[in-house]
Design a protein around this motif. Structure first.
Motif, PDB file in Angstrom:
ATOM      1  N   TYR A  82      56.142   8.568  -5.936  1.00  0.00           N
ATOM      2  CA  TYR A  82      57.560   8.961  -5.970  1.00  0.00           C
ATOM      3  C   TYR A  82      58.108   8.079  -7.275  1.00  0.00           C
ATOM      4  CZ  TYR A  82      62.685   9.180  -4.841  1.00  0.00           C
ATOM      5  OH  TYR A  82      63.942   9.245  -5.071  1.00  0.00           O
ATOM      6  N   LEU A  83      57.729   6.958  -7.236  1.00  0.00           N
ATOM      7  CA  LEU A  83      58.106   5.944  -8.650  1.00  0.00           C
ATOM      8  C   LEU A  83      57.622   6.536  -9.644  1.00  0.00           C
ATOM      9  CD1 LEU A  83      58.739   2.443  -8.679  1.00  0.00           C
ATOM     10  CD2 LEU A  83      56.886   3.387 -10.112  1.00  0.00           C
ATOM     11  N   VAL A  84      56.512   6.999  -9.861  1.00  0.00           N
ATOM     12  CA  VAL A  84      56.272   7.417 -11.081  1.00  0.00           C
ATOM     13  C   VAL A  84      56.616   8.799 -11.320  1.00  0.00           C
ATOM     14  CG1 VAL A  84      54.074   8.418 -12.232  1.00  0.00           C
ATOM     15  CG2 VAL A  84      53.750   6.217 -10.879  1.00  0.00           C
ATOM     16  N   ALA A  85      56.833   9.728 -10.225  1.00  0.00           N
ATOM     17  CA  ALA A  85      57.340  11.128 -10.654  1.00  0.00           C
ATOM     18  C   ALA A  85      58.800  11.144 -11.065  1.00  0.00           C
ATOM     19  CB  ALA A  85      56.950  12.110  -9.461  1.00  0.00           C
ATOM     20  N   GLU A  86      59.576  10.144 -10.163  1.00  0.00           N
ATOM     21  CA  GLU A  86      61.066  10.146 -10.607  1.00  0.00           C
ATOM     22  C   GLU A  86      61.698   9.044 -11.489  1.00  0.00           C
ATOM     23  OE1 GLU A  86      62.822  12.535  -9.225  1.00  0.00           O
ATOM     24  OE2 GLU A  86      60.967  13.454  -8.084  1.00  0.00           O
ATOM     25  N   GLY A  87      60.640   8.097 -11.918  1.00  0.00           N
ATOM     26  CA  GLY A  87      61.182   7.142 -12.820  1.00  0.00           C
ATOM     27  C   GLY A  87      62.101   6.010 -12.196  1.00  0.00           C
ATOM     28  N   VAL A  88      62.104   5.676 -10.938  1.00  0.00           N
ATOM     29  CA  VAL A  88      62.923   4.878 -10.492  1.00  0.00           C
ATOM     30  C   VAL A  88      62.421   3.290 -10.934  1.00  0.00           C
ATOM     31  CG1 VAL A  88      63.942   6.454  -8.935  1.00  0.00           C
ATOM     32  CG2 VAL A  88      62.048   4.799  -8.255  1.00  0.00           C
ATOM     33  N   ARG A  89      63.280   2.546 -10.530  1.00  0.00           N
ATOM     34  CA  ARG A  89      62.618   1.155 -10.367  1.00  0.00           C
ATOM     35  C   ARG A  89      62.117   0.575  -9.035  1.00  0.00           C
ATOM     36  NH1 ARG A  89      67.873  -2.794 -11.209  1.00  0.00           N
ATOM     37  NH2 ARG A  89      68.656  -1.356  -9.682  1.00  0.00           N
ATOM     38  N   TRP A  90      61.139  -0.436  -8.809  1.00  0.00           N
ATOM     39  CA  TRP A  90      60.641  -0.642  -7.685  1.00  0.00           C
ATOM     40  C   TRP A  90      61.792  -0.954  -6.588  1.00  0.00           C
ATOM     41  CZ3 TRP A  90      55.824   0.344  -6.475  1.00  0.00           C
ATOM     42  CH2 TRP A  90      54.926   0.406  -7.598  1.00  0.00           C
ATOM     43  N   ALA A  91      62.692  -1.710  -7.090  1.00  0.00           N
ATOM     44  CA  ALA A  91      63.572  -2.021  -6.018  1.00  0.00           C
ATOM     45  C   ALA A  91      64.761  -0.768  -5.535  1.00  0.00           C
ATOM     46  CB  ALA A  91      64.603  -3.053  -6.631  1.00  0.00           C
ATOM     47  N   PHE A  97      60.745   4.573   2.494  1.00  0.00           N
ATOM     48  CA  PHE A  97      59.431   3.907   2.208  1.00  0.00           C
ATOM     49  C   PHE A  97      58.957   2.710   2.709  1.00  0.00           C
ATOM     50  CE2 PHE A  97      59.644   7.235  -1.277  1.00  0.00           C
ATOM     51  CZ  PHE A  97      58.601   7.882  -1.050  1.00  0.00           C
ATOM     52  N   PRO A  98      57.834   2.157   2.829  1.00  0.00           N
ATOM     53  CA  PRO A  98      57.935   0.642   3.411  1.00  0.00           C
ATOM     54  C   PRO A  98      58.760   0.021   2.133  1.00  0.00           C
ATOM     55  CG  PRO A  98      55.699   1.857   3.272  1.00  0.00           C
ATOM     56  CD  PRO A  98      56.710   2.851   2.808  1.00  0.00           C
ATOM     57  N   ARG A  99      58.890  -1.353   2.560  1.00  0.00           N
ATOM     58  CA  ARG A  99      59.588  -2.225   1.672  1.00  0.00           C
ATOM     59  C   ARG A  99      59.051  -2.311   0.095  1.00  0.00           C
ATOM     60  NH1 ARG A  99      58.909  -5.834   6.051  1.00  0.00           N
ATOM     61  NH2 ARG A  99      57.460  -6.882   4.684  1.00  0.00           N
ATOM     62  N   TRP A 100      59.924  -2.412  -0.721  1.00  0.00           N
ATOM     63  CA  TRP A 100      59.495  -2.263  -2.174  1.00  0.00           C
ATOM     64  C   TRP A 100      58.575  -3.001  -2.752  1.00  0.00           C
ATOM     65  CZ3 TRP A 100      60.051  -5.519  -6.450  1.00  0.00           C
ATOM     66  CH2 TRP A 100      60.880  -6.389  -6.295  1.00  0.00           C
ATOM     67  N   ARG A 101      58.580  -4.440  -2.206  1.00  0.00           N
ATOM     68  CA  ARG A 101      57.776  -5.559  -2.574  1.00  0.00           C
ATOM     69  C   ARG A 101      56.330  -5.139  -1.979  1.00  0.00           C
ATOM     70  NH1 ARG A 101      62.633  -8.369  -1.829  1.00  0.00           N
ATOM     71  NH2 ARG A 101      63.037  -9.598  -3.570  1.00  0.00           N
ATOM     72  N   ALA A 102      56.349  -4.462  -0.820  1.00  0.00           N
ATOM     73  CA  ALA A 102      54.888  -4.186  -0.216  1.00  0.00           C
ATOM     74  C   ALA A 102      54.503  -3.201  -1.080  1.00  0.00           C
ATOM     75  CB  ALA A 102      55.204  -3.831   1.270  1.00  0.00           C
ATOM     76  N   ALA A 103      55.285  -2.248  -1.472  1.00  0.00           N
ATOM     77  CA  ALA A 103      54.475  -1.230  -2.305  1.00  0.00           C
ATOM     78  C   ALA A 103      54.307  -1.646  -3.702  1.00  0.00           C
ATOM     79  CB  ALA A 103      55.822   0.013  -2.601  1.00  0.00           C
ATOM     80  N   TYR A 104      55.016  -2.507  -4.270  1.00  0.00           N
ATOM     81  CA  TYR A 104      54.454  -3.137  -5.367  1.00  0.00           C
ATOM     82  C   TYR A 104      53.196  -3.967  -5.394  1.00  0.00           C
ATOM     83  CZ  TYR A 104      54.353  -5.999  -9.680  1.00  0.00           C
ATOM     84  OH  TYR A 104      53.785  -6.426 -11.076  1.00  0.00           O
TER      85      TYR A 104
END
Length: 316
Positions: A82-91, A97-104
């Motif tokens: 999702y982050l790659v396709a949509e271009g959003v920031r991690w936060a 989704f799981p917490r963004w820090r866990a995803a990072y």
């Protein structure tokens, strides 16, 4: 790392989970297995059935220590896609989704251990098999693409491409004759194609020993052709644009790598370079390439393991 071939337990600590990832099977998942998949970048059930057997086995299951998986692999992969396709920031990842820090942390672990390259390599092998090709290609095409760098890109790894008038970074890729990624290098935009091409071809030779022929555009002409032949035993063939051509022209072989760039740039995270580290920028390219790869495999039908009876494939 090997494939995800460890036998699954019959039930997890918290009961049987509707998700078959390792975290839910072993009762370690801290998220909810019944997340509704609503985004175009999410893995479909058909894609997950193809991807799951190809995932690397975690270190803790190979007796090498480390903590068990704490989040569902499928949800983590969906979050990064999702982050790659949509271009959003991690936060800015959506709350389902799981917490963004866990995803990072998941992205960082897969980047540092080359796990996304390993997964994509297995996807590439399946796609080549379905196309009637050998797992390892014998020919490649290389090219580069300059993109603007965001303010998060440090001065040490950015530069100015005078030809394209772009201040940022340059992506150098090698693809096979199907347009599937083989090698990725990210440099400052000021680095010439020939200088980066040397590193690119060295990695191609080291990782894909069967390749003997490489096509490239006029930016790679000169000493690099002699270096490739004498040192790497590669035949670097320059495909030049006709002198009398005007406007858009489809060039033999080069159109394959140009098509690959056009597919990659559809991922909004790649519209410009936002990454502080070049290895993060390279990992984003591998993640972006994995999205159309899983979709192509899913469209072709059942998992590749059922197609092993195909006739002997021809060389690339």
């Amino acid at each position: 790392m090997s494939h995800c071939g460890v036998p699954a337990p019959s039930a997890s600590t918290f009961g049987v989970s509707p998700c078959d990832c390792l975290a839910h099977q072993f009762g370690n998942a801290a998220d909810h297995p019944d997340r509704t998949r609503r985004y175009p970048s999410d893995l479909t059930d058909a894609e997950w059935a193809l991807v799951r057997p190809l995932l690397p086995v975690p270190a803790w299951m190979n007796g090498r220590g480390g903590r068990p998986e704490g989040y569902c692999h499928r949800q983590m992969i969906d979050a990064v896609r999702y982050l790659v396709a949509e271009g959003v920031r991690w936060a800015s990842l959506p709350a389902d989704f799981p917490r963004w820090r866990a995803a990072y942390r998941f992205f960082r672990r897969w980047r540092d251990n080359d796990l996304i390259k390993e997964l994509y390599g297995r996807l590439r092998a399946r796609l080549r098999e379905l196309a009637g090709r050998k797992d390892e290609p014998t020919a490649a095409i290389i090219d580069s693409q300059s993109v603007k760098g965001d303010a998060t890109v440090p001065t040490a790894s950015r530069g100015y491409d005078a030809g394209k008038r772009i201040n940022g970074r340059k992506r150098h890729i090698a693809v096979d004759t199907l347009g599937l990624l083989l090698v990725v290098i990210v440099t400052a935009a000021s680095v010439s194609d020939r200088d980066a091409g040397r590193d690119l071809l060295e990695r191609v030779r080291a990782r894909h020993r069967a390749i003997t022929l490489v096509w490239a555009d006029g930016g790679y002409t000169g000493w690099l052709v002699d270096f490739a032949r004498a040192v790497l035993s590669l035949a670097l063939t320059i495909v030049k644009r006709p002198d009398d051509a005007s406007g858009f022209t489809v060039l033999p072989r080069r159109w394959v790598v140009e098509r690959s760039f056009s597919h990659l740039i559809r991922a909004r995270r790649l519209a410009r370079d936002y990454e502080t580290r070049t290895d993060s920028a390279e990992a984003m390219l591998w993640w972006a390439a994995s999205i159309p790869a899983t979709r192509r495999l899913a469209r072709r039908g059942a998992p590749a393991a059922r197609r092993l009876s195909r006739p002997a494939p021809a060389a690339a």
